[in-house]
Design a protein around this motif. Sequence first.
Motif, short mmCIF file in Angstrom:
data_model
loop_
_atom_site.label_atom_id
_atom_site.label_comp_id
_atom_site.label_asym_id
_atom_site.label_seq_id
_atom_site.Cartn_x
_atom_site.Cartn_y
_atom_site.Cartn_z
N ILE A 402 28.74 -5.90 -11.77
CA ILE A 402 28.42 -4.55 -11.27
C ILE A 402 27.90 -3.68 -12.39
O ILE A 402 26.90 -2.94 -12.23
CB ILE A 402 29.66 -3.93 -10.61
CG1 ILE A 402 30.02 -4.68 -9.33
CG2 ILE A 402 29.47 -2.46 -10.34
CD1 ILE A 402 31.33 -4.26 -8.70
N GLU A 403 28.58 -3.72 -13.59
CA GLU A 403 28.12 -2.90 -14.72
C GLU A 403 26.71 -3.29 -15.14
O GLU A 403 25.87 -2.43 -15.44
CB GLU A 403 29.09 -3.07 -15.90
CG GLU A 403 30.47 -2.48 -15.68
CD GLU A 403 30.45 -0.95 -15.68
OE1 GLU A 403 29.41 -0.36 -15.98
OE2 GLU A 403 31.51 -0.36 -15.40
N LYS A 404 26.44 -4.59 -15.14
CA LYS A 404 25.09 -5.03 -15.51
C LYS A 404 24.06 -4.57 -14.48
O LYS A 404 22.96 -4.12 -14.84
CB LYS A 404 25.06 -6.56 -15.63
CG LYS A 404 25.85 -7.09 -16.82
CD LYS A 404 25.83 -8.61 -16.85
CE LYS A 404 26.65 -9.13 -18.04
NZ LYS A 404 26.68 -10.60 -18.06
N LEU A 492 28.29 -4.36 -4.94
CA LEU A 492 29.32 -3.41 -4.53
C LEU A 492 29.93 -3.82 -3.19
O LEU A 492 31.15 -3.71 -2.99
CB LEU A 492 28.73 -2.01 -4.44
CG LEU A 492 28.36 -1.36 -5.78
CD1 LEU A 492 27.63 -0.03 -5.54
CD2 LEU A 492 29.62 -1.11 -6.64
N ARG A 493 29.09 -4.32 -2.27
CA ARG A 493 29.63 -4.76 -0.98
C ARG A 493 30.54 -5.98 -1.16
O ARG A 493 31.57 -6.10 -0.52
CB ARG A 493 28.45 -5.10 -0.03
CG ARG A 493 27.74 -3.88 0.50
CD ARG A 493 26.79 -4.24 1.62
NE ARG A 493 25.71 -5.13 1.18
CZ ARG A 493 24.58 -4.72 0.61
NH1 ARG A 493 24.34 -3.42 0.44
NH2 ARG A 493 23.67 -5.60 0.23
N GLY A 496 33.74 -4.78 -2.26
CA GLY A 496 34.44 -3.97 -1.27
C GLY A 496 34.60 -2.53 -1.70
O GLY A 496 35.60 -1.90 -1.31
N VAL A 497 33.64 -2.00 -2.47
CA VAL A 497 33.70 -0.60 -2.91
C VAL A 497 32.38 0.05 -2.56
O VAL A 497 31.33 -0.59 -2.51
CB VAL A 497 33.94 -0.53 -4.44
CG1 VAL A 497 35.34 -1.00 -4.76
CG2 VAL A 497 32.93 -1.35 -5.21
N PRO A 498 32.43 1.37 -2.30
CA PRO A 498 31.20 2.05 -1.85
C PRO A 498 30.21 2.33 -2.98
O PRO A 498 29.01 2.31 -2.77
CB PRO A 498 31.71 3.34 -1.22
CG PRO A 498 33.02 3.58 -1.92
CD PRO A 498 33.60 2.23 -2.20
N ASP A 499 30.72 2.63 -4.18
CA ASP A 499 29.81 2.99 -5.27
C ASP A 499 30.41 2.57 -6.60
O ASP A 499 31.51 1.99 -6.68
CB ASP A 499 29.53 4.50 -5.25
CG ASP A 499 30.81 5.32 -5.25
OD1 ASP A 499 31.85 4.79 -5.76
OD2 ASP A 499 30.81 6.45 -4.76
#
Length: 884
Positions: A402-404, A492-493, A496-499
Amino acid sequence: MKLHRLTLTNYRGITHRDISFPDSGVIVVSGANEIGKSSMLEALDLLLESKDRSTKKDVKQVKPTHADVGAEVTAEISTGPYRFVYRKRFHKKPETELTVLAPRREQLTGDDAHDRVRAILAETVDLDLWQAQRVIQSASTSATDLSGCNALSRALDVVAGQVDETPVAGAGPVDALLVDRIDEEYRRYFTATGRATGEWLAATTRLRSADEEVARCAAAIAEVDDAVRRHATLTGDLAALASAKSAAAAELTAARTAAEAIAVLTGELAQARVRAGAADSTHAASLAALTERRRTRAEIDERTAAVTRLQQEAETAADDADTAREMRVAADETAQQARTLLEACKQRVDAAHAAVALLADREDADRLAARIAIIERHQRELDSTTRDLANITLTAELMSTIEKAAAAVDRATSAVDLTSARIEMIAAADVDVAVDGEAVTLQTGQSWSAAVTGATELDLPGGLTVRVVAGATATSTQAALDRATETLGAVLREAGVPDLDAARALDARRQELQAAGKQVRAILGALSAEDSLEALRARLADVRSRLPAEDGLFDATTAAVQDPAAQRRELLEATAAHQQALLDCQTHTKVAEAAATLVAERELRAARITEKLAVVAEELAAAGRRLAEARATVSDDQLAIAAQADADAATAAAAEVARLTEELAGHAPQEVATRLDEAQRAATSAAARHDEAAEALREVAAQLKVFGTEGRKGRLDAAETERERARADYGRVQRRARAAQLLRTVMGRHRDAMRSRYVDPFRTEVERLGRIVFGETFEVDVDSELRIGQRTLSGRTVPYESLSGGAKEQLGIVARLAGAALVAKEDSVPVVIDDALGFTDAERLTRMAEVFDAVAGDGQVIILTCSPQRYAGVQTARHIELAS
């Protein structure tokens, strides 16, 4: 002799090496250990001395192990008028090649080339000097021996003024031929150690043999004369011995008569002694009977007194035994009371132990219950943390993705901002604008802007539509941004997180739960390190099973809860009382045992006294019976009268024995026996001597008959004639041998004198170079063999062998360099120093460098070393570094 070039191919571990040497000066060849520096000198020796087909050990050892090829050595050398290139291949396909470059060109191969090089070296090189001018690793401290170097001797002769002209290269000393002829003549008569040999030994042996033969013949003549003298002597002795034999026989007869008279008296004395012995025996028997009668009466009196005494002791012992029995009864009662008290104390201690054990079980149960509760509480915390972690689908790898992806969106957004056009609107009045179909309301003075990455339409009030189309670059960067945004959304999906912020918050929560779980696991591990939860529960159940059913510990009599401290005090008091009761019981038991022992001893003593009393009474009765029986046979008075009569008879028999003894002593029996023995020995000896003399006389007469037929005088005359001839020959050879010996001694003395004169130039050169190293007080003592015997420094003289390793090494190099400096230019050979000066300190190394600079001239000084820094101070040195 000079070495211009040396090439090694497949030599030991050296694949190929080619070195060119300067014609003069100091040459330092350096390289690491085991790179093959010493092998260069070894290869040069093999090239000059060994044939290519040699199977000697030295040649076999240089065969390479890394390839199946032969070792090759090539050298370019100049010596005297010659300069040549010499090559050999050993081991496999051996060959030898020689190319002489000067004074005229020659080419030879095989043994012809080998023999030609040996002839050139013998003609132009002092090979002893070539071997002496080396300092090798294994003998760097050994004394330098230059005594056999003719080139150095010639140079020293010139310096000392012994010859007027410089001799040609290879010529020996002027007197060498004469000395050789003198030695040859000396060796005709003497060995190298001075023993006789050859003619001198033969003449000496002949004279010694002739003397021995004359001595043997003279001894034979003397033997005849001795036999004649012995015959005359034995004839006279035989007559004298016959007279002595007759006299000895008469003396023996007289001695035997006297001995017979002594034998008669001896028989009478023996009979008298037998009668006296019988009388003494009879007297002794009667006296013994009288004595036994008196002893029996005394024994009866003694036994009567003993019976009375033992009766009194028996009564006393019986009283003592009764007293001891009473004491034992009292001691047994006291010991039984002590054992009863000990048993009561033991029961008290057991009861106290049981109560304290119950207290300990209750405390152990409480401690185990508390520990189990703590473990269960932390286990619940761990289970809760585990459940929370299981509900989080975000992992560390997914968070990194996600960070990348977010970083990629940021980079794409920045690229879009840089490459896209921008639309900026400022409202002069309130207005509604449609941007790509979306309504945008602007109030007066409000501004609006947006980047244009594609075709964008703006609908203005009043029917105006503005279409803005972005360039290709902006389109591509927008497409990259869209792709990065889609990637970020997919990740993100998946998490399981929105942002991104929610993902970061969830990741922080995951890390907190992981840290909390790790901490709880560590606590559970520490609490369960010794026992597991199941084991603790089992121990708790076991302890509770030993506790009473009531809640707490109750006194059985009062039904009140017992005080733990009071129970422990009770245990201590009960234990102390038990220990004291045990000590008392042991003491009373020992007293009872002692009383029992005393009873046994006193009862035993009483029994023994009673038994002894019975024995003594029996003995008294037996003695009374014996006395009565003896008196019934002979009364006491009759026994005394018979003893007196036997004493008188024994006295008379003893007087008769004394008379006969005195009479026998008057005839001196010992002297008569001695005279008889002497007479017998004298007669026997005289007869034996007479017989021996007669036999010897017969033997001498027979020997004289034999001697008369041997011709001993003629053999003596012949031996004396041979001795005279041998003596004359011995004198002639002796004169020649002594003359040769004297001539050799005189020539040797003169040669030593010559050597002592040319020792001075060598010592002067050694001291000149040595003072550079050791200082101005340096002196050396050099013998006629040009060996350094001792060194003097600051007035202190030390033998060479007592010097340190460094000083020996330095003196060895100085001596070789001094020899190189003195030798004529045409006789010079390279001085080779192999890894020396390892024992030398820094200051001496600097001074040794000055020595090398001082002798750097026409000759070559080749230094092989793994430490070139030792020779860094040699200003004139040229360095060659070997590569591995």
